[in-house]
Write a protein that holds these residues in place. Sequence first.
Motif, PDB file in Angstrom:
ATOM      1  N   LEU A 120       0.847  -1.304   0.004  1.00  0.00           N
ATOM      2  CA  LEU A 120       0.097   0.033   0.207  1.00  0.00           C
ATOM      3  C   LEU A 120       0.805   1.250  -0.252  1.00  0.00           C
ATOM      4  N   THR A 121       0.432   2.257  -0.899  1.00  0.00           N
ATOM      5  CA  THR A 121       1.156   3.582  -0.842  1.00  0.00           C
ATOM      6  C   THR A 121       0.585   4.469  -1.424  1.00  0.00           C
ATOM      7  N   LEU A 122       1.007   5.803  -1.355  1.00  0.00           N
ATOM      8  CA  LEU A 122       0.204   6.886  -2.064  1.00  0.00           C
ATOM      9  C   LEU A 122       0.339   6.725  -3.700  1.00  0.00           C
ATOM     10  N   HIS A 123      -0.697   6.847  -4.490  1.00  0.00           N
ATOM     11  CA  HIS A 123      -0.632   6.673  -6.040  1.00  0.00           C
ATOM     12  C   HIS A 123      -1.402   7.576  -6.773  1.00  0.00           C
ATOM     13  N   GLY A 124      -1.375   7.785  -7.854  1.00  0.00           N
ATOM     14  CA  GLY A 124      -2.330   8.630  -8.745  1.00  0.00           C
ATOM     15  C   GLY A 124      -2.042  10.149  -8.306  1.00  0.00           C
ATOM     16  N   VAL A 125      -3.339  10.920  -8.154  1.00  0.00           N
ATOM     17  CA  VAL A 125      -3.067  12.175  -7.976  1.00  0.00           C
ATOM     18  C   VAL A 125      -3.095  12.531  -6.547  1.00  0.00           C
ATOM     19  N   VAL A 126      -1.683  12.819  -6.268  1.00  0.00           N
ATOM     20  CA  VAL A 126      -1.452  13.120  -4.745  1.00  0.00           C
ATOM     21  C   VAL A 126      -1.533  14.662  -4.478  1.00  0.00           C
ATOM     22  N   GLN A 127      -2.504  15.018  -3.572  1.00  0.00           N
ATOM     23  CA  GLN A 127      -2.658  16.454  -3.045  1.00  0.00           C
ATOM     24  C   GLN A 127      -1.940  16.723  -1.876  1.00  0.00           C
ATOM     25  N   ALA A 128      -1.213  17.879  -1.719  1.00  0.00           N
ATOM     26  CA  ALA A 128      -0.645  18.343  -0.638  1.00  0.00           C
ATOM     27  C   ALA A 128      -1.100  19.538  -0.032  1.00  0.00           C
ATOM     28  N   PHE A 129      -1.256  19.419   1.437  1.00  0.00           N
ATOM     29  CA  PHE A 129      -1.915  20.691   2.151  1.00  0.00           C
ATOM     30  C   PHE A 129      -1.051  20.965   3.075  1.00  0.00           C
ATOM     31  N   GLY A 130      -1.092  22.265   3.442  1.00  0.00           N
ATOM     32  CA  GLY A 130      -0.458  22.805   4.416  1.00  0.00           C
ATOM     33  C   GLY A 130       0.743  23.534   3.967  1.00  0.00           C
ATOM     34  N   PRO A 131       1.829  23.727   4.560  1.00  0.00           N
ATOM     35  CA  PRO A 131       2.007  23.190   5.908  1.00  0.00           C
ATOM     36  C   PRO A 131       1.430  24.187   6.754  1.00  0.00           C
ATOM     37  N   CYS A 132       1.060  23.252   8.040  1.00  0.00           N
ATOM     38  CA  CYS A 132       0.612  23.933   9.535  1.00  0.00           C
ATOM     39  C   CYS A 132       1.424  23.877  10.470  1.00  0.00           C
ATOM     40  N   LYS A 133       2.264  24.780  10.726  1.00  0.00           N
ATOM     41  CA  LYS A 133       3.189  25.010  11.690  1.00  0.00           C
ATOM     42  C   LYS A 133       4.153  23.599  11.451  1.00  0.00           C
ATOM     43  N   GLY A 134       4.562  23.482  10.063  1.00  0.00           N
ATOM     44  CA  GLY A 134       5.509  22.694   9.673  1.00  0.00           C
ATOM     45  C   GLY A 134       5.114  21.449   9.250  1.00  0.00           C
ATOM     46  N   ILE A 135       3.937  21.061   9.633  1.00  0.00           N
ATOM     47  CA  ILE A 135       3.499  19.606   9.295  1.00  0.00           C
ATOM     48  C   ILE A 135       2.629  19.597   7.948  1.00  0.00           C
ATOM     49  N   VAL A 136       2.849  18.787   7.136  1.00  0.00           N
ATOM     50  CA  VAL A 136       2.362  18.813   5.681  1.00  0.00           C
ATOM     51  C   VAL A 136       1.563  17.527   5.604  1.00  0.00           C
ATOM     52  N   CYS A 137       0.141  17.641   4.921  1.00  0.00           N
ATOM     53  CA  CYS A 137      -0.609  16.532   4.913  1.00  0.00           C
ATOM     54  C   CYS A 137      -0.641  16.072   3.262  1.00  0.00           C
ATOM     55  N   LEU A 138      -0.419  14.808   3.218  1.00  0.00           N
ATOM     56  CA  LEU A 138      -0.586  14.155   1.629  1.00  0.00           C
ATOM     57  C   LEU A 138      -1.739  13.264   1.609  1.00  0.00           C
ATOM     58  N   THR A 139      -2.376  13.187   0.386  1.00  0.00           N
ATOM     59  CA  THR A 139      -3.434  12.178   0.334  1.00  0.00           C
ATOM     60  C   THR A 139      -3.603  11.989  -1.095  1.00  0.00           C
ATOM     61  N   ASP A 140      -4.025  10.702  -1.586  1.00  0.00           N
ATOM     62  CA  ASP A 140      -4.282  10.285  -2.828  1.00  0.00           C
ATOM     63  C   ASP A 140      -5.890  10.218  -3.100  1.00  0.00           C
ATOM     64  N   ASN A 141      -6.737  10.887  -1.799  1.00  0.00           N
ATOM     65  CA  ASN A 141      -8.306  10.737  -1.746  1.00  0.00           C
ATOM     66  C   ASN A 141      -8.604   9.622  -1.210  1.00  0.00           C
ATOM     67  N   VAL A 142      -7.671   8.701  -0.835  1.00  0.00           N
ATOM     68  CA  VAL A 142      -7.868   7.266  -0.036  1.00  0.00           C
ATOM     69  C   VAL A 142      -7.159   7.055   1.186  1.00  0.00           C
ATOM     70  N   ASN A 143      -5.647   7.255   0.866  1.00  0.00           N
ATOM     71  CA  ASN A 143      -4.740   7.298   2.126  1.00  0.00           C
ATOM     72  C   ASN A 143      -4.319   8.682   2.475  1.00  0.00           C
ATOM     73  N   VAL A 144      -4.057   8.912   3.829  1.00  0.00           N
ATOM     74  CA  VAL A 144      -3.856  10.194   4.277  1.00  0.00           C
ATOM     75  C   VAL A 144      -2.354   9.936   4.888  1.00  0.00           C
ATOM     76  N   VAL A 145      -1.244  10.856   4.788  1.00  0.00           N
ATOM     77  CA  VAL A 145      -0.202  10.866   5.510  1.00  0.00           C
ATOM     78  C   VAL A 145       0.079  12.270   5.995  1.00  0.00           C
ATOM     79  N   LEU A 146       0.474  12.333   7.317  1.00  0.00           N
ATOM     80  CA  LEU A 146       1.048  13.510   7.773  1.00  0.00           C
ATOM     81  C   LEU A 146       2.523  13.407   7.829  1.00  0.00           C
ATOM     82  N   CYS A 147       3.190  14.317   7.528  1.00  0.00           N
ATOM     83  CA  CYS A 147       4.746  14.366   7.572  1.00  0.00           C
ATOM     84  C   CYS A 147       5.503  15.581   8.016  1.00  0.00           C
ATOM     85  N   ASN A 148       6.451  15.317   8.591  1.00  0.00           N
ATOM     86  CA  ASN A 148       7.449  16.678   8.727  1.00  0.00           C
ATOM     87  C   ASN A 148       8.729  16.610   8.095  1.00  0.00           C
ATOM     88  N   PRO A 149       8.606  17.107   6.899  1.00  0.00           N
ATOM     89  CA  PRO A 149      10.023  17.226   5.959  1.00  0.00           C
ATOM     90  C   PRO A 149      11.222  17.420   6.648  1.00  0.00           C
TER      91      PRO A 149
END
Length: 401
Positions: A120-149
């Motif tokens: 399982l992984t992000l695939h297809g059209v990935v959207q990036a939201f944020g950053p909110c105080k350094g945290i970025v949200c990635l999603t392919d409209n199914v899976n959701v990932v929070l990350c701190n680059p």
Amino acid sequence: MDDLPLPPLLPEEVFVEILSRLPAKSLLRFKSVCKTWFALIQNHHFIDLHYHHRNRITRKNDSILVVRSIPTADPQQQHSSIYDENNEVVLSLYSSETPTTTTSSTNPVRLPSDLFGPGLTLHGVVQAFGPCKGIVCLTDNVNVVLCNPATREFKAVPVPPFSYPRGLKSLTEGIGFGYDSQDDNYKVVKIIELFNDDEDVYVYDSQRVQVFDSSSDSWRHVDASVPLCVTHFPCFEMFFNGAFHFYGCPDDHDPVTESILAFDIHQEVFRQIPFPVVCSLAEEQTYYSLSVLHDSLALIVYEPEPIERQFDIWVMPEYGVKESWTHVYSIGPLAGIHGPLTFWKDDELLMESSTGQLVSCNLNTQEIKELQVHGIPSSLQVVLYTESLLSIKSENTRCGQ
């Protein structure tokens, strides 16, 4: 931080100020110096102080985080489909000081292959939201990932545990991400629509709102009325002024009642922000993107013409006040541009070319520059970025923890 012993050569406040002005990369290494430094750099007061200083620096240098998809077989290949499940999502940090004649960036960050478990992984059209105080949200409209680059930490948000009556399935209409400054936690909001699986038709008045709260690490239903249908436009959804913004339209797609749908991240209610009057009167199909220009909500309006496009830019100096919409720029017609991404350095608009190249357009001169960053066409996402030391590995991700 009073209980943390610090080197006697400097007053405590001076020592803390010096460290808090250093890049996250240096501070992460310094955690290995001694237990005192380890405890200090993880202290939530120090993390807030560090973010405050880095935010001021970022406003001067305009660092950007570029999220893009590249083929795993040949990263330089530009003709792969965005829907190829073998694509790799890469995060790269650039600033106004990064040379535009090279593809250099600050240590590209790749998502761990086992983030969601085997296969399982992000695939297809990935959207990036944020950053909110350094945290970025990635999603392919199914899976959701929070990350701190900055810390290279990732956290897969669990799948909502909700079930629905037999014969009904859910379709995600929109996903958002924001920081609730009053409750000091991060939230992922998901708008779903129920439909009859057998007949493949929507169920009347069946929109649901779900919220993932980082303080409890769990999902919950929210009793919020969604006044319009949510439709996706590239680079439209964004967090600003305490609300996450979606594109909203009625069932019959009547352009007169199109509007920006703002979800207040603290009160967890929706409100509508009307488009400029000239947009509501448009007869032809129109695309919209949202961004922030000069600390104001900005709307980019353009037609979906593949050959040449003109981009009209409106700003809303008084947030939420329809009458304050002001037309400030007309860019183009430009050939070979897929769409806008975000504003940069106060006078430039970052855009993606039809070949997946990142380009910059000066708002005043309309001079186009190619920035040597590319990905699979239609995969580029760009957000203004301020690094943070906040860890998202803990069960309760709060700035104050």
